[in-house]
Design a protein around this motif. Sequence first.
Motif, PDB file in Angstrom:
ATOM      1  N   CYS A 178      41.603  41.181  57.170  1.00  0.00           N
ATOM      2  CA  CYS A 178      42.551  40.275  57.818  1.00  0.00           C
ATOM      3  C   CYS A 178      43.984  40.384  57.302  1.00  0.00           C
ATOM      4  CB  CYS A 178      42.059  38.837  57.653  1.00  0.00           C
ATOM      5  SG  CYS A 178      43.042  37.676  58.618  1.00  0.00           S
ATOM      6  N   SER A 179      44.894  40.459  58.249  1.00  0.00           N
ATOM      7  CA  SER A 179      46.328  40.536  57.946  1.00  0.00           C
ATOM      8  C   SER A 179      46.838  39.241  57.335  1.00  0.00           C
ATOM      9  CB  SER A 179      47.098  40.803  59.240  1.00  0.00           C
ATOM     10  OG  SER A 179      46.890  39.719  60.137  1.00  0.00           O
ATOM     11  N   GLN A 180      46.071  38.143  57.490  1.00  0.00           N
ATOM     12  CA  GLN A 180      46.609  36.829  57.130  1.00  0.00           C
ATOM     13  C   GLN A 180      46.148  36.316  55.768  1.00  0.00           C
ATOM     14  OE1 GLN A 180      47.347  34.136  60.411  1.00  0.00           O
ATOM     15  NE2 GLN A 180      45.668  35.149  61.487  1.00  0.00           N
ATOM     16  N   VAL A 218      39.327  26.554  69.861  1.00  0.00           N
ATOM     17  CA  VAL A 218      40.079  26.676  68.611  1.00  0.00           C
ATOM     18  C   VAL A 218      39.223  27.364  67.561  1.00  0.00           C
ATOM     19  CG1 VAL A 218      41.623  24.703  68.976  1.00  0.00           C
ATOM     20  CG2 VAL A 218      39.446  24.338  67.803  1.00  0.00           C
ATOM     21  N   THR A 219      39.890  28.015  66.622  1.00  0.00           N
ATOM     22  CA  THR A 219      39.211  28.640  65.489  1.00  0.00           C
ATOM     23  C   THR A 219      40.031  28.288  64.260  1.00  0.00           C
ATOM     24  OG1 THR A 219      38.377  30.710  64.557  1.00  0.00           O
ATOM     25  CG2 THR A 219      40.267  30.924  66.027  1.00  0.00           C
ATOM     26  N   LEU A 220      39.451  27.399  63.426  1.00  0.00           N
ATOM     27  CA  LEU A 220      40.219  26.778  62.340  1.00  0.00           C
ATOM     28  C   LEU A 220      39.548  26.966  60.995  1.00  0.00           C
ATOM     29  CD1 LEU A 220      40.640  23.328  64.203  1.00  0.00           C
ATOM     30  CD2 LEU A 220      42.176  25.292  64.376  1.00  0.00           C
ATOM     31  N   THR A 272      47.885  38.266  65.283  1.00  0.00           N
ATOM     32  CA  THR A 272      49.061  38.885  64.635  1.00  0.00           C
ATOM     33  C   THR A 272      49.243  40.331  65.078  1.00  0.00           C
ATOM     34  OG1 THR A 272      47.790  39.721  62.747  1.00  0.00           O
ATOM     35  CG2 THR A 272      48.648  37.475  62.569  1.00  0.00           C
ATOM     36  N   THR A 273      48.280  40.870  65.804  1.00  0.00           N
ATOM     37  CA  THR A 273      48.338  42.294  66.173  1.00  0.00           C
ATOM     38  C   THR A 273      48.421  42.444  67.701  1.00  0.00           C
ATOM     39  OG1 THR A 273      45.931  42.549  66.296  1.00  0.00           O
ATOM     40  CG2 THR A 273      46.942  42.896  64.137  1.00  0.00           C
ATOM     41  N   ASP A 274      48.670  43.692  68.107  1.00  0.00           N
ATOM     42  CA  ASP A 274      48.908  43.948  69.535  1.00  0.00           C
ATOM     43  C   ASP A 274      47.625  44.002  70.347  1.00  0.00           C
ATOM     44  OD1 ASP A 274      51.569  44.089  69.032  1.00  0.00           O
ATOM     45  OD2 ASP A 274      51.646  46.291  68.936  1.00  0.00           O
TER      46      ASP A 274
HETATM   47  C1  DTB Z   1      37.705  36.736  67.824  1.00  0.00           C
HETATM   48  O1  DTB Z   1      36.487  37.045  67.721  1.00  0.00           O
HETATM   49  N1  DTB Z   1      38.696  37.609  67.879  1.00  0.00           N
HETATM   50  C2  DTB Z   1      39.963  36.942  67.960  1.00  0.00           C
HETATM   51  C3  DTB Z   1      39.563  35.454  68.070  1.00  0.00           C
HETATM   52  N2  DTB Z   1      38.138  35.495  67.897  1.00  0.00           N
HETATM   53  C4  DTB Z   1      40.212  34.450  67.224  1.00  0.00           C
HETATM   54  C5  DTB Z   1      40.897  37.277  66.845  1.00  0.00           C
HETATM   55  C6  DTB Z   1      41.193  38.748  66.751  1.00  0.00           C
HETATM   56  C7  DTB Z   1      42.214  38.952  65.683  1.00  0.00           C
HETATM   57  C8  DTB Z   1      42.680  40.369  65.594  1.00  0.00           C
HETATM   58  C9  DTB Z   1      43.631  40.575  64.493  1.00  0.00           C
HETATM   59  C10 DTB Z   1      44.908  39.836  64.601  1.00  0.00           C
HETATM   60  O2  DTB Z   1      45.564  39.844  65.666  1.00  0.00           O
HETATM   61  O3  DTB Z   1      45.366  39.271  63.586  1.00  0.00           O
END
Ligand code: DTB
Length: 333
Positions: A66-68, A135-137, A298-300
């Motif tokens: 994860c970028s975050q 939502v995903t928290l 955060t990504t394309d």
């Molecule tokens: C899921 O399964 N994929 C989405 C969503 N649920 C939240 C998120 C993908 C994130 C890809 C990396 C990013 O953009 O940071």
Amino acid sequence: MSELNTPALRHDWSKQEITALFEQPFNDLLFQAQSIHRGNFDPNQVQVSTLLSIKTGACPEDCGYCSQSSKNDAEVERERLLPLDEVIEKAQLAKDNGASRFCMGAAWRNPTDKNLEKVIDMITAVKDIGMETCVTLGMLTEKQSQRLKDAGLDYYNHNLDTSPEHYGDIITTRTYQDRLDTLANVRAANINVCSGGILGMGEQRSDRVSLLQQLSNLPQHPDSVPINMLVQVEGTPLHGVDEIEPLEFIRTIATARIIMPKSVVRLSAGRTEMSDETQALCFLAGANSIFYGDKLLTTDNPAESHDQQLFDKLGLNTKHVFESTSKQSACSC
Ligand code: DTB
Ligand code: SAM
Ligand code: SF4
């Protein structure tokens, strides 16, 4: 429609059974998956969700992809929780562009009760626009899940991410059981469950089988199953890992379709790296949902104009797809 294509829902899949489905000749696998898909859904309809990161970066968890994560060195601009008017503006735009669901993600281990109230204001506002909400928290308690349900939330996304066997190589700050507990809390509150995983994180085929086993043997199948292909982000531990072969990715989607016949399977992150032909095979294998809009969190993501062309070429339409909690609980299993 033959009963073969509308099988009773099962929650007792063994790894051997799933492996046998997964490893059959590709044409047989796709034929079986597409037949089951047609027994349960309109094969030419795709559900469209748009994502927005409502709180970006500085996450205390150590998810290796994860970028975050604050533990990783990805270049992501840290942001506070977005103001409500900005969320409403983005949701309206997503609706105008044809999305039926707006999914809001936050880089939290879990929401505080104070933050949850702010997210609830967002959910209320997005529902007022006439969109479904997701939502995903992070991790949720039973009480927080009930609060979200009372606010009218439609879906909660919480992924298992990978197999229990591979999990420790990817994340150490929360356990697999923590994830299962959150899913149980969300389900107990009667919110639709969205749960899947990420492929291409250096796992074996046996891990893909094991992830599918975990998802399909939940007491109720997730209503929505996102299958992500890892988006490799520089500065994360998984940057540079061997990529998954497209045909292996398609096999995973087809197997998910067969063992979770009434769940909506989402071809999720990673589409910018996929050819149109790979995506077409994913739809043939039973994927019937995507993230739409040029950004994920955060990504394309592919440009909307490109996706529109792809839908046109494939004759896919993007009206609402019926997701089937009620269909599932109505089954005789
Ligand atoms: C899921 O399964 N994929 C989405 C969503 N649920 C939240 C998120 C993908 C994130 C890809 C990396 C990013 O953009 O940071
Ligand atoms: N922080 C919350 C959590 O992890 O539960 C919610 C947001 S988190 C970004 C949502 C999901 O996005 C993760 O569980 C993971 O499956 C997916 N994801 C994150 N980064 C990804 C990447 N680089 N490639 C593919 N999927 C990714
Ligand atoms: Fe945090 Fe979620 Fe990223 Fe893990 S996946 S680091 S919990 S934002």
